[in-house]
Motif scaffolding. Structure first.
Motif, mmCIF file in Angstrom:
data_model
loop_
_atom_site.group_PDB
_atom_site.id
_atom_site.type_symbol
_atom_site.label_atom_id
_atom_site.label_comp_id
_atom_site.label_asym_id
_atom_site.label_seq_id
_atom_site.Cartn_x
_atom_site.Cartn_y
_atom_site.Cartn_z
ATOM 1 N N SER A 22 40.842 7.878 11.310
ATOM 2 C CA SER A 22 41.442 8.935 12.109
ATOM 3 C C SER A 22 42.695 9.461 11.432
ATOM 4 O O SER A 22 42.917 10.665 11.300
ATOM 5 C CB SER A 22 41.790 8.403 13.497
ATOM 6 N N ALA A 23 43.524 8.539 10.977
ATOM 7 C CA ALA A 23 44.794 8.949 10.386
ATOM 8 C C ALA A 23 44.591 9.669 9.055
ATOM 9 O O ALA A 23 45.205 10.709 8.794
ATOM 10 C CB ALA A 23 45.680 7.720 10.188
ATOM 11 N N LEU A 26 42.582 15.657 6.635
ATOM 12 C CA LEU A 26 43.093 16.852 5.966
ATOM 13 C C LEU A 26 44.613 16.771 5.845
ATOM 14 O O LEU A 26 45.202 17.313 4.926
ATOM 15 C CB LEU A 26 42.710 18.096 6.758
ATOM 16 N N GLY A 27 45.225 16.077 6.807
ATOM 17 C CA GLY A 27 46.674 15.901 6.767
ATOM 18 C C GLY A 27 47.139 15.250 5.471
ATOM 19 O O GLY A 27 48.192 15.584 4.947
ATOM 20 N N TYR A 105 41.258 22.488 13.544
ATOM 21 C CA TYR A 105 40.906 21.517 12.505
ATOM 22 C C TYR A 105 39.481 21.766 12.005
ATOM 23 O O TYR A 105 39.205 21.665 10.811
ATOM 24 C CB TYR A 105 41.013 20.116 13.101
ATOM 25 N N PHE A 225 51.522 14.315 12.453
ATOM 26 C CA PHE A 225 50.168 14.843 12.273
ATOM 27 C C PHE A 225 49.321 13.864 11.478
ATOM 28 O O PHE A 225 48.190 13.567 11.829
ATOM 29 C CB PHE A 225 50.232 16.194 11.555
ATOM 30 N N SER A 226 49.924 13.346 10.404
ATOM 31 C CA SER A 226 49.143 12.495 9.513
ATOM 32 C C SER A 226 48.750 11.176 10.164
ATOM 33 O O SER A 226 47.671 10.659 9.919
ATOM 34 C CB SER A 226 49.928 12.237 8.229
ATOM 35 N N SER A 228 48.116 10.739 13.263
ATOM 36 C CA SER A 228 47.332 10.989 14.484
ATOM 37 C C SER A 228 48.034 10.498 15.729
ATOM 38 O O SER A 228 47.397 10.002 16.648
ATOM 39 C CB SER A 228 45.967 10.279 14.452
ATOM 40 N N THR A 233 45.069 9.997 20.535
ATOM 41 C CA THR A 233 43.995 9.505 19.667
ATOM 42 C C THR A 233 44.080 7.994 19.504
ATOM 43 O O THR A 233 43.109 7.271 19.742
ATOM 44 C CB THR A 233 44.077 10.156 18.267
#
Ligand code: TRP
Length: 455
Positions: A22-23, A26-27, A105, A225-226, A228, A233
């Motif tokens: 998850s983490a 794209l980040g 996303y 963001f990176s 999550s 989440t």
């Protein structure tokens, strides 16, 4: 009761890889390198790590703790821990934020599907082309990017339909492992180019004159963001975690994996950009912004030996990373629909697909036919990107730490952190975490947040 029928992760490694999946997304591969390029390289990495430890780790621990104790989607988890209070609406907002993030996303996810297809067709294997113009023409086309967005979202939905163990855990395990191998291969290729070492120097030799207030805000937003965090989440995944896991150790591992991965992705990209600039006798430019991966990098691939293969591997990695993250975003919404609206998993996925796909279409069209349509002066895509990363995530993180630090009783917090006293976490460490959650993180976030909007 929902409790009995709830799935859990099958193994410790599976749980860690699903959360890391998850983490890592794209980040890390798309956003981190260009933020690095824009904010001065090595100094940005150091500020980022500081934000990570002081602000983000406490938010992650809070989210993890609330999810595991609440054993439900964000809405119900808050309701169980603070029955009948208004807090559950925070949980609802988290679900909403996840849906908003997924909506834009999946557009970038669609671009990575398209670039993988192009690289398989050897579009970046030789010769010069105007990659900026190609990218611009693609994203502004009225229907092509929509097709890829829908493909991406459908792939994500398909994995989720299989549930937590068979879908999320199994796919994340495979994808993250493959992803890691691929990115290491691309790093080796990138670092072995002549002149690459200058890029490495840019990444690791800090120039503190480049650190400004903006660097701090950018680093905090990027870290949220990176990792999550801030929109449920980690909370949702934590609700599938067994009571034996060590919350603190898991959070630290995930943050560590994620940061390592961002740095490795940087190493795959920045040195290659330097090497090719060196080859062409021009100044390297790593400040290309969001286009770095889709415009600068194809140019780099087209000029390096074995670049065609490197391009396929790279865009495959980008797609895998994007999918494991999109899964986690969709699961937040799906878990909410299953548990609160009593729908089957398949129906919940379908509802989420239509909802986020519908908004996603507008996000995608905002690069083309809908460019002129503005929300608060921003295009639809930028609007969703902006309100989620800069407002919803920090506010979410702030509220999560306030809930964990002030609304939960201290004894309960420490009880959950130490698994009812079974884990031998030194008292000073658990108390440090407690006060980071209760005081340092909320105040820190508040400060940076105010700074963004009132300076
Ligand atoms: N962290 C993912 C990435 O780096 C994206 C993501 C997944 C996310 N779930 C999230 C971002 C929740 C914010 C909140 O690409």
């Amino acid at each position: 009761m929902a409790r009995k029928s709830r799935e859990t992760f099958d193994s410790r490694m599976g749980m860690l890889l699903a959360m890391a999946g998850s983490a890592i997304g794209l980040g890390n591969i798309w956003r981190f390198p260009y933020m690095l390029g824009k904010n001065g390289g090595a100094a940005f990495i150091l500020v980022y790590i500081l934000m990570l430890v002081v602000l983000c780790l406490p938010v992650m621990v809070s989210e993890y703790l609330i999810g595991r104790r609440g054993e439900a989607n964000p809405f119900s988890s808050f309701d169980k821990l603070a029955p009948g209070s208004k807090w559950r609406w925070i949980g609802f907002l988290a679900v909403l934020a996840s849906a908003c993030i997924l909506s834009f996303y999946c557009v970038v996810g669609g671009w990575s599907v398209k670039y993988l297809a192009d690289s398989c067709a050897m579009a970046f294997s030789s010769g010069q082309a105007d990659y900026a113009a190609n990218f611009g023409a693609f994203i502004s086309n009225p229907w092509k990017p929509l097709v890829y967005t829908i493909i991406f979202l459908a792939l994500t939905g398909l994995i989720i339909v299989f549930g937590v163990r068979k879908g999320i855990e199994r796919m994340s395990k495979v994808m993250i492992t493959v992803l890691f191998v691929i990115i290491v291969l691309v790093v080796i290729r990138s670092l072995s180019l002549p002149g690459a070492i200058e890029g490495v120097r840019y990444m690791f030799v800090p120039d503190f004159s480049k650190v400004t207030a903006d660097t701090c805000i950018a680093a905090m937003g990027q870290a949220f963001f990176s990792l999550s965090i801030g929109c449920g989440t980690i909370l949702t995944y934590a609700s599938y975690v067994s009571k034996e896991e060590n919350i603190l150790a898991s959070s630290a591992w995930i943050s560590f994996f994620d940061t390592m991965f961002a740095i490795i992705a940087g190493l795959a990209i920045i040195p290659a950009v330097y090497a090719i600039a060196y080859m062409n006798g021009v100044e390297p430019d790593v400040s290309a912004g969001p286009g770095l991966v889709f415009i600068t990098l194809p140019g780099v691939f087209s000029q390096m030996p074995l670049g065609g293969v490197a391009a396929i591997l790279f865009f495959l990695a980008l797609l895998l990373a994007a999918i494991t993250s999109a899964i986690s975003l969709m699961e937040v919404v799906v878990a909410f629909i299953i548990e609160e609206m009593r729908r089957s998993r398949a129906k919940a996925v379908l509802i989420c697909f239509m909802l986020c796909g519908g908004v996603g279409v507008f996000c995608s069209l905002s690069f083309g036919p809908l460019t002129g349509f503005r929300l608060f002066g921003l295009s639809v895509f930028d609007f969703f990107d902006y309100i989620t990363s800069n407002i919803m995530l920090p506010v979410g993180g702030l509220l999560l730490t306030v809930f964990a630090g002030w609304r939960l009783k201290r004894a309960n917090f420490l009880d959950e952190l130490t698994n009812g006293g079974k884990l031998r976490i030194p008292r000073w460490l658990s108390l440090t975490i407690y006060y980071l959650v209760k005081l340092v993180a909320p105040l820190g976030i508040l400060l940076i947040f105010l700074n963004t909007f009132f300076s």
